[in-house]
Motif scaffolding. Structure first.
Motif, PDB file in Angstrom:
ATOM      1  N   GLY A 149       0.822  -1.205   0.000  1.00  0.00           N
ATOM      2  CA  GLY A 149       0.000   0.000   0.000  1.00  0.00           C
ATOM      3  C   GLY A 149       0.851   1.248   0.000  1.00  0.00           C
ATOM      4  O   GLY A 149       0.583   2.201  -0.737  1.00  0.00           O
ATOM      5  N   ARG A 150       1.883   1.256   0.839  1.00  0.00           N
ATOM      6  CA  ARG A 150       2.789   2.408   0.871  1.00  0.00           C
ATOM      7  C   ARG A 150       3.471   2.584  -0.480  1.00  0.00           C
ATOM      8  O   ARG A 150       3.575   3.713  -0.979  1.00  0.00           O
ATOM      9  CB  ARG A 150       3.842   2.212   1.962  1.00  0.00           C
ATOM     10  CG  ARG A 150       4.907   3.316   1.984  1.00  0.00           C
ATOM     11  CD  ARG A 150       6.008   3.025   2.994  1.00  0.00           C
ATOM     12  NE  ARG A 150       6.600   1.729   2.805  1.00  0.00           N
ATOM     13  CZ  ARG A 150       7.487   1.429   1.846  1.00  0.00           C
ATOM     14  NH1 ARG A 150       7.861   2.364   0.979  1.00  0.00           N
ATOM     15  NH2 ARG A 150       7.979   0.215   1.742  1.00  0.00           N
ATOM     16  N   GLU A 151       3.908   1.486  -1.097  1.00  0.00           N
ATOM     17  CA  GLU A 151       4.591   1.595  -2.389  1.00  0.00           C
ATOM     18  C   GLU A 151       3.677   2.157  -3.464  1.00  0.00           C
ATOM     19  O   GLU A 151       4.094   2.981  -4.283  1.00  0.00           O
ATOM     20  CB  GLU A 151       5.118   0.222  -2.816  1.00  0.00           C
ATOM     21  CG  GLU A 151       5.980   0.276  -4.078  1.00  0.00           C
ATOM     22  CD  GLU A 151       6.701  -1.035  -4.360  1.00  0.00           C
ATOM     23  OE1 GLU A 151       7.274  -1.153  -5.456  1.00  0.00           O
ATOM     24  OE2 GLU A 151       6.689  -1.923  -3.484  1.00  0.00           O
ATOM     25  N   LEU A 152       2.398   1.750  -3.450  1.00  0.00           N
ATOM     26  CA  LEU A 152       1.443   2.275  -4.421  1.00  0.00           C
ATOM     27  C   LEU A 152       1.240   3.772  -4.231  1.00  0.00           C
ATOM     28  O   LEU A 152       1.281   4.544  -5.197  1.00  0.00           O
ATOM     29  CB  LEU A 152       0.101   1.550  -4.300  1.00  0.00           C
ATOM     30  CG  LEU A 152      -1.045   2.117  -5.163  1.00  0.00           C
ATOM     31  CD1 LEU A 152      -0.722   2.006  -6.644  1.00  0.00           C
ATOM     32  CD2 LEU A 152      -2.368   1.403  -4.834  1.00  0.00           C
ATOM     33  N   ILE A 153       1.021   4.202  -2.991  1.00  0.00           N
ATOM     34  CA  ILE A 153       0.791   5.630  -2.739  1.00  0.00           C
ATOM     35  C   ILE A 153       2.030   6.442  -3.098  1.00  0.00           C
ATOM     36  O   ILE A 153       1.927   7.528  -3.695  1.00  0.00           O
ATOM     37  CB  ILE A 153       0.374   5.852  -1.276  1.00  0.00           C
ATOM     38  CG1 ILE A 153      -0.983   5.181  -1.006  1.00  0.00           C
ATOM     39  CG2 ILE A 153       0.268   7.348  -0.959  1.00  0.00           C
ATOM     40  CD1 ILE A 153      -1.398   5.187   0.449  1.00  0.00           C
ATOM     41  N   GLU A 154       3.210   5.938  -2.762  1.00  0.00           N
ATOM     42  CA  GLU A 154       4.443   6.638  -3.128  1.00  0.00           C
ATOM     43  C   GLU A 154       4.547   6.800  -4.639  1.00  0.00           C
ATOM     44  O   GLU A 154       4.915   7.877  -5.137  1.00  0.00           O
ATOM     45  CB  GLU A 154       5.661   5.871  -2.609  1.00  0.00           C
ATOM     46  CG  GLU A 154       5.857   5.958  -1.114  1.00  0.00           C
ATOM     47  CD  GLU A 154       7.030   5.129  -0.635  1.00  0.00           C
ATOM     48  OE1 GLU A 154       7.565   5.416   0.448  1.00  0.00           O
ATOM     49  OE2 GLU A 154       7.434   4.172  -1.343  1.00  0.00           O
ATOM     50  N   TRP A 155       4.229   5.751  -5.382  1.00  0.00           N
ATOM     51  CA  TRP A 155       4.329   5.798  -6.841  1.00  0.00           C
ATOM     52  C   TRP A 155       3.335   6.802  -7.412  1.00  0.00           C
ATOM     53  O   TRP A 155       3.675   7.598  -8.300  1.00  0.00           O
ATOM     54  CB  TRP A 155       4.082   4.407  -7.416  1.00  0.00           C
ATOM     55  CG  TRP A 155       4.290   4.301  -8.897  1.00  0.00           C
ATOM     56  CD1 TRP A 155       5.453   4.033  -9.556  1.00  0.00           C
ATOM     57  CD2 TRP A 155       3.284   4.464  -9.914  1.00  0.00           C
ATOM     58  NE1 TRP A 155       5.242   4.020 -10.927  1.00  0.00           N
ATOM     59  CE2 TRP A 155       3.919   4.284 -11.163  1.00  0.00           C
ATOM     60  CE3 TRP A 155       1.926   4.737  -9.885  1.00  0.00           C
ATOM     61  CZ2 TRP A 155       3.233   4.368 -12.367  1.00  0.00           C
ATOM     62  CZ3 TRP A 155       1.236   4.831 -11.093  1.00  0.00           C
ATOM     63  CH2 TRP A 155       1.883   4.646 -12.315  1.00  0.00           C
ATOM     64  N   LEU A 156       2.103   6.785  -6.904  1.00  0.00           N
ATOM     65  CA  LEU A 156       1.080   7.700  -7.408  1.00  0.00           C
ATOM     66  C   LEU A 156       1.439   9.159  -7.151  1.00  0.00           C
ATOM     67  O   LEU A 156       1.070  10.046  -7.924  1.00  0.00           O
ATOM     68  CB  LEU A 156      -0.272   7.389  -6.761  1.00  0.00           C
ATOM     69  CG  LEU A 156      -0.923   6.067  -7.166  1.00  0.00           C
ATOM     70  CD1 LEU A 156      -2.139   5.785  -6.294  1.00  0.00           C
ATOM     71  CD2 LEU A 156      -1.315   6.067  -8.642  1.00  0.00           C
ATOM     72  N   ALA A 157       2.189   9.418  -6.077  1.00  0.00           N
ATOM     73  CA  ALA A 157       2.556  10.791  -5.728  1.00  0.00           C
ATOM     74  C   ALA A 157       3.837  11.250  -6.410  1.00  0.00           C
ATOM     75  O   ALA A 157       4.176  12.441  -6.335  1.00  0.00           O
ATOM     76  CB  ALA A 157       2.717  10.923  -4.212  1.00  0.00           C
ATOM     77  N   THR A 158       4.528  10.352  -7.068  1.00  0.00           N
ATOM     78  CA  THR A 158       5.822  10.710  -7.667  1.00  0.00           C
ATOM     79  C   THR A 158       5.877  10.272  -9.124  1.00  0.00           C
ATOM     80  O   THR A 158       5.386  10.977 -10.005  1.00  0.00           O
ATOM     81  CB  THR A 158       6.974  10.081  -6.850  1.00  0.00           C
ATOM     82  OG1 THR A 158       6.788   8.652  -6.756  1.00  0.00           O
ATOM     83  CG2 THR A 158       7.045  10.679  -5.452  1.00  0.00           C
ATOM     84  N   THR A 159       6.407   9.103  -9.389  1.00  0.00           N
ATOM     85  CA  THR A 159       6.557   8.612 -10.763  1.00  0.00           C
ATOM     86  C   THR A 159       5.243   8.563 -11.516  1.00  0.00           C
ATOM     87  O   THR A 159       5.194   8.849 -12.720  1.00  0.00           O
ATOM     88  CB  THR A 159       7.182   7.203 -10.746  1.00  0.00           C
ATOM     89  OG1 THR A 159       8.377   7.235  -9.978  1.00  0.00           O
ATOM     90  CG2 THR A 159       7.483   6.728 -12.158  1.00  0.00           C
TER      91      THR A 159
END
Length: 353
Positions: free
Chosen positions: A286-296
Motif C-alpha cells: 500500500g505504501r509503495e502504491l501511494i508513493e508511486w502515485l505521488a511521484t513517478t
C-alpha cells in the motif's frame, strides 16, 4: 502555472460494488468475494477501496507494469467504503483507502482506520498543506472549485478578488447563478469551508444570499457549464476539470474560469488522496502504491481527468495549464469533515436545495 497559498511552496503549473483486478496490463472483473480466484500471487497484490472511480485503470496498469505488483480495487462512495472498512475490522480485504474528499480522509484517521507512514518520498512529493501532518493520509491530485462565467455576459472586472464566493450573494447577481445541489460532497465541503473561514452566521448570510438571488440548482457540473455556455446563467461554481473536459471537445466554449479569492484566502480546493489501512494485510505494498502515485505516477493518475498534480515537480496537462496561475486556500481536512453536518443543516435551513 499556479502558486500555493499558505503552504510555503510554489508549484509549477502546466459505485457500485465491484472489484476490478489489474495484473500488469491485463484487466478483468471479479466479485469482491472471489478474491481467492485472482491469478496473481496474493503476496504480490495490493487492494484498494476507492471513492475515486474515474481514470484509475491507466494509473494502476502503469504501476503494475513498472513494479510487477497487481492492483485490485473496489469502487463506492467515500462514506460507504469508510463504513465498510470499519465494519470489516481486522478482516478487511483492503490495504489502501482512497477518497475524493479530504474530510473523509480526516474521518478515517479519526476513526483509527489508517496507519501513519514514514516515507521520505511522500514527504518530498506531497507539500505539507496537502497531507496529514502525522502521515496518515496524502493528497494525490487536486481539484479547484471556482467561479465560471460566460465572457459574453460578464466582465471579469465585476468579480471581487477578495471574497468571490461571498460576492455572489449580492443582489447584482440575482437571476444569474447556477450551482450544484446541496447533497453533493463538493458543495458541502465548500459550505463547510465558509463556516470555518467566516463563522456560521456569516456563512448563513452568504448561502442565504445565493438562495435569495434565485440560484438555479443543477445536479451535474457538466450541465451547469453547458447552461453557462448557452447563456441560461451567467455565473456558476464548478470544479475546474469539468471545464477542461468540455474544452477538450469544444475549444470555442463560451465559459472561462475566474480564480476566486486571489486577494484573500485563495481558491477553495479539495483533493483525491489515500492512506494505508491499520488492518492492511500488505501495508508495505500500500505504501509503495501511494508513493508511486505521488511521484513517478503523477501524470498517469491526474492527466486523464485534468486534475492538478500535488507534486510540485510535475507539470499539469496542457488544457488546465492554460487556465493560468492561482493561489489556493490551504486544505482544512478537519473542517471539511467535522463541519459537514453543520453545512448540510445550514443549507437546509436557508432553503438551498
Amino acid at each position: 502555472m499556479f502558486g500555493l497559498s499558505g503552504v510555503g511552496r510554489s508549484h509549477r503549473g502546466r459505485a457500485a460494488n465491484r472489484l476490478t483486478v489489474l495484473v500488469s496490463i491485463a484487466a478483468f472483473v471479479v466479485p469482491l468475494s472471489g478474491c481467492g480466484a485472482v491469478t496473481a500471487g496474493e503476496s504480490d497484490t495490493v487492494r484498494v477501496y476507492t471513492g475515486r472511480h474515474y481514470d484509475l485503470e491507466q494509473a494502476f496498469e502503469d504501476f503494475s507494469e513498472e513494479t510487477g505488483i497487481s492492483v485490485e480495487f473496489l469502487s463506492g462512495s467515500d462514506a460507504e467504503l469508510r463504513e465498510r472498512i470499519a465494519a470489516e475490522g481486522e478482516d478487511t480485504q483492503a490495504d489502501v483507502y482512497m477518497t475524493v474528499d479530504a474530510g473523509n480522509l480526516w474521518k478515517a484517521e479519526q476513526d483509527g482506520l489508517l496507519t501513519p507512514l514514514d516515507s521520505a518520498r511522500l514527504e518530498e512529493g506531497v507539500p505539507e498543506g496537502l497531507r496529514d501532518p502525522e502521515g496518515h493520509w496524502y493528497g494525490l491530485s487536486m481539484r479547484a472549485r471556482t467561479v465560471m462565467y460566460n465572457p459574453d455576459e460578464v466582465d471579469p472586472g465585476e468579480f471581487s478578488a477578495e471574497d468571490t464566493y461571498a460576492q455572489l450573494a449580492e443582489s447584482a447577481w440575482k437571476g444569474r447563478l447556477c450551482m450544484r445541489n446541496s447533497t453533493n460532497s463538493y458543495t458541502q465541503s465548500l459550505v463547510a469551508s465558509l463556516i470555518d473561514n467566516h463563522g456560521e452566521r456569516r456563512a448563513r448570510e452568504i448561502v442565504g444570499g445565493w438562495v435569495d438571488n434565485d440560484v438555479e440548482i443543477i445536479n451535474n457540473d457538466v450541465r451547469i457549464l453547458e447552461n453557462v455556455d448557452a447563456g441560461t446563467c451567467d455565473v456558476a461554481i464548478t470544479n475546474h476539470y469539468y471545464l477542461a473536459r468540455l474544452l477538450a471537445d469544444d475549444g470555442d466554449l463560451s465559459v472561462r474560469p475566474f480564480w476566486a479569492n486571489q486577494d484573500g484566502r485563495g481558491t477553495h480546493v479539495n483533493i483525491s488522496g489515500a492512506g494505508v489501512l491499520a488492518e492492511a494485510d500488505h501495508p508495505e505494498l500500500g505504501r509503495e502504491l501511494i508513493e508511486w502515485l505521488a511521484t513517478t505516477g503523477q501524470n498517469s493518475f491526474v492527466d486523464g481527468n485534468h486534475e492538478y498534480p500535488v507534486n510540485p515537480e510535475v507539470d499539469p496537462e496542457p488544457i488546465i495549464a492554460e487556465f493560468g496561475e492561482f493561489d489556493y486556500e490551504p486544505i482544512e481536512a478537519e473542517a471539511y469533515g467535522s463541519l459537514n453536518s453543520r453545512a448540510v443543516r445550514l443549507m437546509n435551513e436557508v432553503g438551498y436545495e
